[in-house]
Motif scaffolding. Structure first.
Motif, PDB file in Angstrom:
ATOM      1  N   LEU A 177       0.869  -1.174   0.000  1.00 10.31           N
ATOM      2  CA  LEU A 177       0.000   0.000   0.000  1.00 10.31           C
ATOM      3  C   LEU A 177       0.907   1.225   0.000  1.00 10.31           C
ATOM      4  N   LEU A 178       0.795   2.034  -1.039  1.00 14.86           N
ATOM      5  CA  LEU A 178       1.736   3.150  -1.206  1.00 14.86           C
ATOM      6  C   LEU A 178       1.018   4.483  -1.030  1.00 14.86           C
ATOM      7  N   PRO A 179       1.811   5.543  -0.799  1.00  9.63           N
ATOM      8  CA  PRO A 179       1.191   6.867  -0.632  1.00  9.63           C
ATOM      9  C   PRO A 179       0.504   7.336  -1.917  1.00  9.63           C
ATOM     10  N   ALA A 180      -0.560   8.100  -1.727  1.00  6.38           N
ATOM     11  CA  ALA A 180      -1.202   8.752  -2.869  1.00  6.38           C
ATOM     12  C   ALA A 180      -0.619  10.150  -3.036  1.00  6.38           C
ATOM     13  N   LEU A 181      -0.053  10.672  -1.974  1.00  9.55           N
ATOM     14  CA  LEU A 181       0.517  12.018  -1.956  1.00  9.55           C
ATOM     15  C   LEU A 181       2.033  11.891  -2.136  1.00  9.55           C
ATOM     16  N   HIS A 182       2.540  12.471  -3.217  1.00 11.15           N
ATOM     17  CA  HIS A 182       3.961  12.298  -3.528  1.00 11.15           C
ATOM     18  C   HIS A 182       4.692  13.631  -3.497  1.00 11.15           C
ATOM     19  N   PRO A 183       5.939  13.655  -3.016  1.00 12.21           N
ATOM     20  CA  PRO A 183       6.742  14.872  -3.144  1.00 12.21           C
ATOM     21  C   PRO A 183       7.144  15.065  -4.606  1.00 12.21           C
ATOM     22  N   ALA A 184       7.265  16.302  -5.035  1.00 17.03           N
ATOM     23  CA  ALA A 184       7.613  16.587  -6.434  1.00 17.03           C
ATOM     24  C   ALA A 184       8.945  15.936  -6.826  1.00 17.03           C
ATOM     25  N   GLU A 185       9.844  15.806  -5.853  1.00 20.09           N
ATOM     26  CA  GLU A 185      11.213  15.363  -6.171  1.00 20.09           C
ATOM     27  C   GLU A 185      11.256  14.074  -6.971  1.00 20.09           C
ATOM     28  N   VAL A 186      10.492  13.038  -6.564  1.00 21.93           N
ATOM     29  CA  VAL A 186      10.625  11.765  -7.282  1.00 21.93           C
ATOM     30  C   VAL A 186      10.168  11.893  -8.729  1.00 21.93           C
ATOM     31  N   TRP A 187       9.177  12.742  -8.952  1.00 21.33           N
ATOM     32  CA  TRP A 187       8.691  12.937 -10.326  1.00 21.33           C
ATOM     33  C   TRP A 187       9.669  13.785 -11.127  1.00 21.33           C
ATOM     34  N   GLN A 188      10.376  14.662 -10.445  1.00 24.95           N
ATOM     35  CA  GLN A 188      11.387  15.458 -11.157  1.00 24.95           C
ATOM     36  C   GLN A 188      12.550  14.561 -11.563  1.00 24.95           C
ATOM     37  N   GLU A 189      12.891  13.610 -10.694  1.00 21.68           N
ATOM     38  CA  GLU A 189      13.994  12.701 -11.015  1.00 21.68           C
ATOM     39  C   GLU A 189      13.712  11.900 -12.281  1.00 21.68           C
ATOM     40  N   SER A 190      12.500  11.406 -12.425  1.00 27.27           N
ATOM     41  CA  SER A 190      12.187  10.590 -13.603  1.00 27.27           C
ATOM     42  C   SER A 190      11.928  11.464 -14.819  1.00 27.27           C
ATOM     43  N   GLY A 191      11.781  12.753 -14.592  1.00 24.48           N
ATOM     44  CA  GLY A 191      11.519  13.663 -15.708  1.00 24.48           C
ATOM     45  C   GLY A 191      10.045  13.817 -16.016  1.00 24.48           C
ATOM     46  N   ARG A 192       9.207  13.136 -15.239  1.00 25.02           N
ATOM     47  CA  ARG A 192       7.789  13.191 -15.606  1.00 25.02           C
ATOM     48  C   ARG A 192       7.026  14.333 -14.927  1.00 25.02           C
ATOM     49  N   TRP A 193       7.692  15.084 -14.044  1.00 24.88           N
ATOM     50  CA  TRP A 193       7.035  16.260 -13.443  1.00 24.88           C
ATOM     51  C   TRP A 193       6.603  17.210 -14.554  1.00 24.88           C
ATOM     52  N   GLU A 194       7.450  17.374 -15.580  1.00 22.89           N
ATOM     53  CA  GLU A 194       7.103  18.217 -16.713  1.00 22.89           C
ATOM     54  C   GLU A 194       6.213  17.460 -17.700  1.00 22.89           C
ATOM     55  N   VAL A 195       6.590  16.206 -18.011  1.00 20.52           N
ATOM     56  CA  VAL A 195       5.887  15.450 -19.042  1.00 20.52           C
ATOM     57  C   VAL A 195       4.387  15.370 -18.762  1.00 20.52           C
ATOM     58  N   MET A 196       4.013  15.187 -17.512  1.00 21.53           N
ATOM     59  CA  MET A 196       2.607  14.986 -17.177  1.00 21.53           C
ATOM     60  C   MET A 196       1.782  16.269 -17.299  1.00 21.53           C
ATOM     61  N   GLY A 197       2.440  17.403 -17.285  1.00 19.24           N
ATOM     62  CA  GLY A 197       1.760  18.667 -17.533  1.00 19.24           C
ATOM     63  C   GLY A 197       0.509  18.863 -16.693  1.00 19.24           C
ATOM     64  N   ALA A 198      -0.535  19.340 -17.339  1.00 19.90           N
ATOM     65  CA  ALA A 198      -1.763  19.693 -16.626  1.00 19.90           C
ATOM     66  C   ALA A 198      -2.546  18.471 -16.179  1.00 19.90           C
ATOM     67  N   ASN A 199      -2.128  17.265 -16.608  1.00 22.19           N
ATOM     68  CA  ASN A 199      -2.863  16.075 -16.198  1.00 22.19           C
ATOM     69  C   ASN A 199      -2.606  15.693 -14.748  1.00 22.19           C
ATOM     70  N   MET A 200      -1.600  16.314 -14.143  1.00 26.61           N
ATOM     71  CA  MET A 200      -1.257  15.953 -12.770  1.00 26.61           C
ATOM     72  C   MET A 200      -1.856  16.961 -11.792  1.00 26.61           C
ATOM     73  N   PHE A 201      -2.480  16.437 -10.730  1.00 30.61           N
ATOM     74  CA  PHE A 201      -2.955  17.297  -9.650  1.00 30.61           C
ATOM     75  C   PHE A 201      -1.751  17.713  -8.814  1.00 30.61           C
ATOM     76  N   ARG A 202      -1.535  19.008  -8.660  1.00 33.40           N
ATOM     77  CA  ARG A 202      -0.388  19.487  -7.888  1.00 33.40           C
ATOM     78  C   ARG A 202      -0.874  20.345  -6.743  1.00 33.40           C
ATOM     79  N   LEU A 203      -0.150  20.331  -5.648  1.00 37.88           N
ATOM     80  CA  LEU A 203      -0.508  21.155  -4.512  1.00 37.88           C
ATOM     81  C   LEU A 203       0.733  21.473  -3.701  1.00 37.88           C
ATOM     82  N   LYS A 204       0.593  22.419  -2.781  1.00 39.96           N
ATOM     83  CA  LYS A 204       1.705  22.792  -1.911  1.00 39.96           C
ATOM     84  C   LYS A 204       1.307  22.577  -0.462  1.00 39.96           C
ATOM     85  N   ASP A 205       2.266  22.209   0.356  1.00 37.65           N
ATOM     86  CA  ASP A 205       1.966  22.080   1.781  1.00 37.65           C
ATOM     87  C   ASP A 205       2.195  23.438   2.464  1.00 37.65           C
TER      88      ASP A 205
END
Length: 566
Positions: free
Chosen positions: A70-98
């Motif tokens: 069972l994994l988190p649904a809430l992810h830090p941006a860092e892991v997505w930036q590492e894979s390069g998909r923080w940009e690739v996913m564009g507006a399809n990704m729900f983003r928020l700030k703590d």
RNA sequence: CGGGGCGUAGCGCAGCCUGGUAGCGCACCUGCCUUGGGCGCAGGGGGUCGCCAGUUCAAAUCUGGCCGCCCCGACCA
């Protein structure tokens, strides 16, 4: 359970917002309620059905050695930036700030998180292979949620990930999943196709999709009934129909002629009296910021997926009208390849060997006759066209059939994309650091339910396969105020439970018609009706799917259903 | 992101054009009746007419803005 105590809010009429059958019926039958666009609450019946589906999925995943997490649904941006998909996913990704202004997102999928676990813990080849999976809510900010549970912003997925030392290990994990998926969909009672697929933004090599045929689907697949070839239309290969007119022979030079107001292929065809197959359709695409001229036969359409693969750029789009005018000095209806320099020209294989065709002249209201690919211009040749109705199978030459489907599962050989970019390394037997190879395998849980409703419904409601229906059998006394019927119904109900049937007793004080209509609507596969035949020691077993009724001695009804279900 | 439609009781809808009492069917509650396919009779409850502003003596109705939902297209691990 006793129906009189349950919350099953059935509706007599179809809610106005529902268009497709599964959406209408899931609402009417009281399975789901909408909270917001693409966000649904799963009420009692839906949850029961979904639990049955996930139980089947778990059993089959466990059977191939999968380990559930069972994994988190809430992810830090860092892991997505590492894979390069923080940009690739564009507006399809729900983003928020703590509260500290740290960037977070809601997980669309879990390659990054799984790989992050693996790189922290996997050290040795002795720990591989691994198959890890999860059944969880995923989030996607869909531009257009639609069709009930078919396209949502929040949905359940089973995702699994395999880690192997080498390609043959990956092949094995992939094959295990392919077989497990067939068992899962078979057990769920679904009709489905396994098709060759495009791997899209996931990256990777081989990929197959499991598709359920339905008019509500948005994916088109090409299927050969004869040899079994099946592929997503994005990537399907086929033999086009032959040109409708022979090309003029000879070594003719391009000749400009006036075509006032003729912009479209159809207009030029009517004007020249030559079929669309005698024309070269010129499209301008932009790939990686650079314009590319793409040529297909007049009656064909471009597969943007194939084009993106050939162009080698992830971001491709049609050029804007202003870009076209600036670059060609003419509008989209008068473009052609002759005289174009400093731009890649890609041509579809259906144009190879053709002579003296018609193309735009790169001057408004003018076209060229006698344009010969390879002589009057030099393109790169590729398969770029989208397969169409009427095409023939590459393997066996029989006609291909196009079907509308919904994707219920997808298996990918990911390769090294995530292990490489996120730094997953283990030591091999000779002590060298190597990068494990990964696969990723998804199943849309709600889509199984929706696809089942799409496949199995009639005017009265749904008729779900017993394995995933919320109940297997309902016991219905016709007249609940008749003491004998009530007593017999209760005894049959208890015996059903003893036979390990998932049974429901309709003890509501309603007219028989209401009880029958509701049972038909929510799709319980069998109904044991306790009514006037009780005096002769018989009850009726009604089969929802076939609508056949069998008179059965009262005491034998539960066993009768038990045998039919399994 | 482009195009279209809709927002009035839990659901389905009428009323809006032509401003003045908010209405119908289903569902719901009470009683009677009825019991093999959404039965019948009688009585009853339930509404900020999506939100905000404007015009007007008066706005569900006219005007402007905003929000939400649906459909078509684009997009879509």
């Amino acid at each position: 359970m006793y129906w009189s105590k349950l919350f099953i809010p059935t509706l007599r009429e179809n809610p106005a917002e529902a268009e497709v059958a599964s959406h209408q019926l899931l609402l009417r039958a009281g399975y789901i309620r909408q909270l917001s666009a693409g966000i649904y609450s799963y009420l009692f019946l839906a949850q029961r059905s979904l639990l049955k589906i996930t139980r089947i999925v778990r059993q089959e995943m466990d059977a191939i050695g999968g380990q559930e997490m069972l994994l988190p649904a809430l992810h830090p941006a860092e892991v997505w930036q590492e894979s390069g998909r923080w940009e690739v996913m564009g507006a399809n990704m729900f983003r928020l700030k703590d509260r500290w202004q740290h960037q977070l997102c809601l997980g669309m999928t879990h390659e990054e998180v799984m790989t992050a676990i693996a790189r922290g813990e996997l050290r040795s080849y002795k720990q591989l292979p691994q198959i890890w999976y999860q059944i969880q809510t995923k989030f996607r900010d869909e531009p257009r949620p639609k069709s009930g549970l078919l396209r949502m912003r929040q949905f359940l997925m089973k995702d699994s990930y395999s880690f192997d030392m080498d390609a043959s290990g990956l092949d094995e994990a992939y094959e295990k999943h392919r077989r497990a998926y067939c068992r899962i969909f078979d057990r769920c009672g679904l009709k489905y196709l396994v098709v060759e697929a495009h791997s899209g933004a996931m990256g990777g090599s081989q990929s197959q999709e499991f598709m359920a045929p339905t008019e509500a689907g948005e994916d088109h697949v090409a299927v050969c009934a004869s040899c079994g070839y099946a592929a997503n239309l994005e990537k399907a290969e086929s033999e086009p129909v032959a040109p409708l007119a022979a090309d003029p022979p000879g070594d003719l030079a391009p000749h400009k002629f006036h075509t006032p107001g003729r912009k479209t292929i159809a207009e030029v065809s009517a004007f020249t009296g030559l079929p669309e197959t005698s024309q070269i359709k010129s499209l301008v695409m932009v790939a990686g910021g650079e314009p590319v001229l793409v040529l297909v036969r007049g009656d064909h359409s471009l597969s943007e997926t194939k084009f993106a693969g050939v162009a080698g750029a992830p971001d491709v789009r049609p050029a804007h009208p202003e870009e076209i005018r600036e670059r060609f000095g003419a509008d989209a209806g008068s473009l052609g390849p002759v005289g174009i320099r400093g731009m890649r020209i890609l041509a579809d294989l259906a144009l190879a060997g053709r002579r003296n065709m018609i193309a735009g002249a790169n001057q408004d209201d003018y076209h060229l006759r006698h344009v010969t690919p390879g002589e009057d211009f030099t393109p790169e040749w590729h398969d770029l066209r989208q397969a169409a109705e009427g095409d023939r199978c590459r393997n066996c030459g029989k006609p291909l059939e196009l079907k509308k489907t919904v994707e219920i599962g997808h298996i990918f050989k990911l390769g090294y994309k995530y292990s490489e970019s996120m730094g997953l390394r283990v030591l091999n037997a000779s002590g060298a650091e190597v990068t494990p190879i990964m696969g990723s395998y998804g199943i849309g849980i709600e889509r199984i339910l929706s696809a089942a409703v799409e496949s199995y419904h009639d005017l009265d409601g749904m008729s779900l396969p017993p394995a995933i229906a919320p109940f297997e059998v309902v016991v219905t006394p016709v007249n609940n105020s008749d003491a004998a019927q009530r007593k017999a119904a209760m005894e049959i109900y208890r015996e059903c439970l003893a036979q390990r049937l998932d049974a429901l007793l309709d003890d509501r004080d309603e007219r028989p018609g209401v009880k029958f209509k509701d049972a038909d609507l929510i799709g319980i596969p069998y109904r044991i009706t306790v009514g006037k035949k009780l005096a002769q020691g018989k009850v009726e077993v009604f089969n929802r799917r076939t609508r056949e009724t069998a008179a059965v001695p009262t005491g034998e009804a539960p066993a009768f259903v038990r045998n039919t279900v399994s």
